[in-house]
Scaffold this motif. Structure first.
Motif, PDB file in Angstrom:
ATOM      1  N   ARG A 296      41.939  83.424 -75.733  1.00  0.00           N
ATOM      2  CA  ARG A 296      43.309  83.518 -76.250  1.00  0.00           C
ATOM      3  C   ARG A 296      43.870  84.927 -76.089  1.00  0.00           C
ATOM      4  O   ARG A 296      45.018  85.113 -75.699  1.00  0.00           O
ATOM      5  CB  ARG A 296      43.338  83.090 -77.722  1.00  0.00           C
ATOM      6  CG  ARG A 296      43.164  81.595 -77.916  1.00  0.00           C
ATOM      7  CD  ARG A 296      43.157  81.208 -79.393  1.00  0.00           C
ATOM      8  NE  ARG A 296      43.121  79.757 -79.548  1.00  0.00           N
ATOM      9  CZ  ARG A 296      44.191  78.983 -79.609  1.00  0.00           C
ATOM     10  NH1 ARG A 296      45.384  79.524 -79.561  1.00  0.00           N
ATOM     11  NH2 ARG A 296      44.083  77.672 -79.751  1.00  0.00           N
ATOM     12  N   THR A 328      57.358  81.738 -81.935  1.00  0.00           N
ATOM     13  CA  THR A 328      56.342  81.757 -82.994  1.00  0.00           C
ATOM     14  C   THR A 328      56.790  80.913 -84.189  1.00  0.00           C
ATOM     15  O   THR A 328      57.927  81.015 -84.637  1.00  0.00           O
ATOM     16  CB  THR A 328      56.111  83.209 -83.468  1.00  0.00           C
ATOM     17  OG1 THR A 328      55.811  84.014 -82.338  1.00  0.00           O
ATOM     18  CG2 THR A 328      54.978  83.274 -84.475  1.00  0.00           C
ATOM     19  N   ASP A 332      51.511  79.227 -86.701  1.00  0.00           N
ATOM     20  CA  ASP A 332      50.933  80.284 -85.869  1.00  0.00           C
ATOM     21  C   ASP A 332      50.629  81.505 -86.717  1.00  0.00           C
ATOM     22  O   ASP A 332      49.576  82.130 -86.601  1.00  0.00           O
ATOM     23  CB  ASP A 332      51.908  80.706 -84.767  1.00  0.00           C
ATOM     24  CG  ASP A 332      52.312  79.574 -83.857  1.00  0.00           C
ATOM     25  OD1 ASP A 332      51.540  78.613 -83.743  1.00  0.00           O
ATOM     26  OD2 ASP A 332      53.393  79.651 -83.260  1.00  0.00           O
ATOM     27  N   SER A 336      46.841  83.037 -88.058  1.00  0.00           N
ATOM     28  CA  SER A 336      46.479  84.307 -87.436  1.00  0.00           C
ATOM     29  C   SER A 336      46.473  85.442 -88.442  1.00  0.00           C
ATOM     30  O   SER A 336      46.293  86.597 -88.086  1.00  0.00           O
ATOM     31  CB  SER A 336      47.453  84.627 -86.304  1.00  0.00           C
ATOM     32  OG  SER A 336      47.417  83.626 -85.324  1.00  0.00           O
ATOM     33  N   HIS A 350      46.565  83.014 -82.434  1.00  0.00           N
ATOM     34  CA  HIS A 350      47.497  82.184 -81.683  1.00  0.00           C
ATOM     35  C   HIS A 350      48.106  82.987 -80.561  1.00  0.00           C
ATOM     36  O   HIS A 350      48.315  84.189 -80.665  1.00  0.00           O
ATOM     37  CB  HIS A 350      48.603  81.639 -82.601  1.00  0.00           C
ATOM     38  CG  HIS A 350      48.133  80.458 -83.386  1.00  0.00           C
ATOM     39  ND1 HIS A 350      48.407  79.173 -83.023  1.00  0.00           N
ATOM     40  CD2 HIS A 350      47.365  80.383 -84.494  1.00  0.00           C
ATOM     41  CE1 HIS A 350      47.851  78.334 -83.888  1.00  0.00           C
ATOM     42  NE2 HIS A 350      47.219  79.054 -84.782  1.00  0.00           N
ATOM     43  N   HIS A 351      48.417  82.299 -79.473  1.00  0.00           N
ATOM     44  CA  HIS A 351      48.947  82.968 -78.283  1.00  0.00           C
ATOM     45  C   HIS A 351      50.189  83.786 -78.602  1.00  0.00           C
ATOM     46  O   HIS A 351      50.346  84.899 -78.136  1.00  0.00           O
ATOM     47  CB  HIS A 351      49.266  81.920 -77.212  1.00  0.00           C
ATOM     48  CG  HIS A 351      50.044  82.467 -76.069  1.00  0.00           C
ATOM     49  ND1 HIS A 351      49.539  83.416 -75.227  1.00  0.00           N
ATOM     50  CD2 HIS A 351      51.312  82.235 -75.657  1.00  0.00           C
ATOM     51  CE1 HIS A 351      50.440  83.727 -74.302  1.00  0.00           C
ATOM     52  NE2 HIS A 351      51.529  83.031 -74.550  1.00  0.00           N
ATOM     53  N   ASN A 352      51.087  83.236 -79.413  1.00  0.00           N
ATOM     54  CA  ASN A 352      52.347  83.928 -79.680  1.00  0.00           C
ATOM     55  C   ASN A 352      52.176  85.173 -80.530  1.00  0.00           C
ATOM     56  O   ASN A 352      53.028  86.056 -80.522  1.00  0.00           O
ATOM     57  CB  ASN A 352      53.326  82.986 -80.399  1.00  0.00           C
ATOM     58  CG  ASN A 352      53.921  81.969 -79.457  1.00  0.00           C
ATOM     59  OD1 ASN A 352      53.951  82.174 -78.262  1.00  0.00           O
ATOM     60  ND2 ASN A 352      54.377  80.857 -79.995  1.00  0.00           N
ATOM     61  N   PRO A 396      49.483  73.964 -76.563  1.00  0.00           N
ATOM     62  CA  PRO A 396      49.147  75.351 -76.925  1.00  0.00           C
ATOM     63  C   PRO A 396      49.623  76.361 -75.892  1.00  0.00           C
ATOM     64  O   PRO A 396      49.646  76.073 -74.687  1.00  0.00           O
ATOM     65  CB  PRO A 396      47.614  75.322 -77.007  1.00  0.00           C
ATOM     66  CG  PRO A 396      47.209  74.193 -76.112  1.00  0.00           C
ATOM     67  CD  PRO A 396      48.288  73.162 -76.256  1.00  0.00           C
TER      68      PRO A 396
END
Length: 517
Positions: A296, A328, A332, A336, A350-352, A396
């Motif tokens: 990630r 976002t 998320d 996180s 999370h990616h965002n 995702p």
């Protein structure tokens, strides 16, 4: 000070805390989340109508545990404590909270033993969701019990004056049968304020904020084609027009035909995309990487690197680009541990929100940061976005990389991509796609023995996952027909080279997360 009344939710670190805010908004009241150590001035600024204390992972009697500040009770507004919040209230007023001899986790029955306004319209016995290993053993003076469960003799309590309540279970999760009704009763009958929250109002306010923030500058947006980024792109286009530059990055980790579908959808809406082919780059940086968190973070950093490179190329053509927009969402943020709480337990990055470097050449704007997925879809409907976009299942940010357990390779992506396409195609064919909240396939890093024709095989396993949820914070596995699953399994094994076994995931969230990584 805010002109409207706010239900202030105080975060003690529960993974469900954001859901409390969501439920209050669903009922039609404005709510905001603040950390347990927030200052009195910040709370007063919100014009509080009520205070709700959330659950949390700590024990109230542990050294260094979060605690209720004295000033909350000086605000003279109704108070509701949930789980850890209840226990903190009890301890604050001199009651006793101890480690329970029996942990209470999951569904149990709540029995109402005294009539009370918060139980209006709720039957004497109903299912609730418990998640605690401590319990109240002795009530403070001027408090009494109004409901109980098998392992919690003080499952719901209130004070004599009727302005302080505490519940041991979690009314905010969908597993609590009448949880939403209890919260509604608390706001309507105990707090007594008029409804003041609508998505139409949020949308109008957000468009004004975006215009004021951005001015004549340009905004780049990483457009994945999923619900969140698509709705955000259309919202930004409405707010700032051609000053939005949506960038679609082909990571090589997309679903089958994803790129062509996204380009076509936005061409139909009159929005031009900047297409970046970065497949080789992503496969290169992911080579040999197996740990989910590392995947990630690498993908997040790589996205930003590509944005930076692309932005430099666009500067000559479009002038100064000062903002980066992200889709976002609340889930998320909470998972996180960046929602401001010092006590939340981190689940995953999370990616965002997890891959950003400390220094960015852009200011980040996140218009949906305080919204849940279904609220974003509501905005999409208000904006008249086609259903084929807003009804897409969540996908995702890191793409198929977090649905491949272990190392990500072109070969593994191809296997998963084909299997996933078959699963989704069959769901659509049988009119099941819109009846589940999210469905996808996972490629497992194991091989099993099988028999294909007259030969022994030793090949990979695909896991199918389908869940129903309202917001992604809790979810139940979807009870898909066995005949349907049989058909999907047959197609995957016959059509996807290297797969000889298909399994179905029947785990809910909690205890599992929806995604496997």
């Amino acid at each position: 000070m805010y002109t409207i009344k706010t239900v202030v939710v105080i975060d003690f670190g529960s993974q469900y805390t954001q859901l409390i805010v969501r439920r209050i908004r669903e009922i039609g009241y404005y709510a905001e989340l603040l950390s347990w150590d927030v200052s009195k001035e910040e709370v007063v600024e919100l014009n509080p109508a009520a205070i709700i204390f959330s659950g949390g992972p700590a024990s109230v009697f542990e050294e260094g545990a979060p605690y209720i500040q004295d000033y909350f009770f000086e605000l003279n507004v109704p108070i509701l404590g949930i789980c850890y919040g209840l226990q903190s209230i009890i301890q604050k007023f001199g009651g006793k909270v101890e480690k329970s001899s029996k942990r209470e986790f999951g569904r149990t029955f709540l029995e109402i033993i005294k009539k009370d306004p918060i139980f209006d319209g709720i039957p004497k016995k109903s299912e609730v969701w418990m998640s605690h290993s401590d319990r109240v053993e002795e009530l403070p003076e001027n408090f009494y019990v109004i409901a109980q469960s098998e392992n919690s003799p003080y499952a719901v309590v209130r004070n004599v004056e009727g302005n302080i309540y505490g519940v041991q279970f979690h009314p905010e999760v969908t597993h609590s049968q009448y949880g939403r009704k209890l919260l509604s009763n608390f706001i309507e009958k105990v707090v007594g304020i008029e409804k003041n929250w609508r998505m139409e109002d949020f949308l109008e306010k957000k468009i004004r904020e975006i215009r004021e923030t951005v001015g004549e500058n340009k905004v780049i947006l990483g457009l994945s084609g999923g619900v969140d980024s698509s709705v955000l792109a259309i919202l930004l286009n409405k707010a700032i027009g051609n000053n939005l530059i949506p960038i679609f990055v082909d990571t090589g980790l997309l679903r089958l035909n994803e790129k062509s579908e996204v380009v076509e959808n936005f061409e139909d809406l009159g929005i031009d995309l900047v297409i970046v082919d970065a497949q080789e780059k992503f496969f290169e940086v992911l080579k040999g990487v197996e740990a989910p968190e590392e995947k990630r973070k690498i993908i997040g950093h790589t996205f930003i690197e590509i944005f930076n490179e692309t932005a430099k190329k666009l500067l000559e053509k479009h002038g100064d680009i000062k903002f980066l927009a992200q889709g976002t969402l609340y889930p998320d943020v909470i998972e996180s541990k960046v929602c401001g709480s010092k006590s939340a337990a981190k689940i995953k990055t999370h990616h965002n929100v997890g891959g950003l470097p400390e220094k960015l050449p852009f200011k980040v704007i996140e218009p949906f940061r305080n919204l849940f997925k279904d609220e974003v879809r509501q905005i999409g409907k208000i904006l008249n976005i086609p259903e084929k976009i807003i009804n897409r299942h969540p996908f995702p940010g890191p793409g198929l990389a977090v649905r491949i357990i272990g190392e990500v390779t072109k070969e593994s992506v191809e296997k998963l991509r084909k299997a996933d396409y078959i699963f989704i195609e069959e769901l659509r064919k049988e009119n099941l796609y819109d009846k589940v909240w999210q469905a996808f396939s996972v490629l497992l890093p194991i091989k099993t023995v099988g028999v294909m024709g007259d030969y022994r095989s030793y090949e990979n396993v695909i896991a199918l996952r389908a869940v129903n949820s309202e917001d992604g914070m809790t979810a139940d596995w979807a009870k898909l027909p066995s005949e349907f699953l049989n058909q999907v399994a047959k197609r995957i094994i016959n059509e996807v080279s290297g797969i000889n076994r298909v399994v179905y995931d029947i785990t809910s969230k909690p205890p599992a997360t929806i995604e496997w990584e």
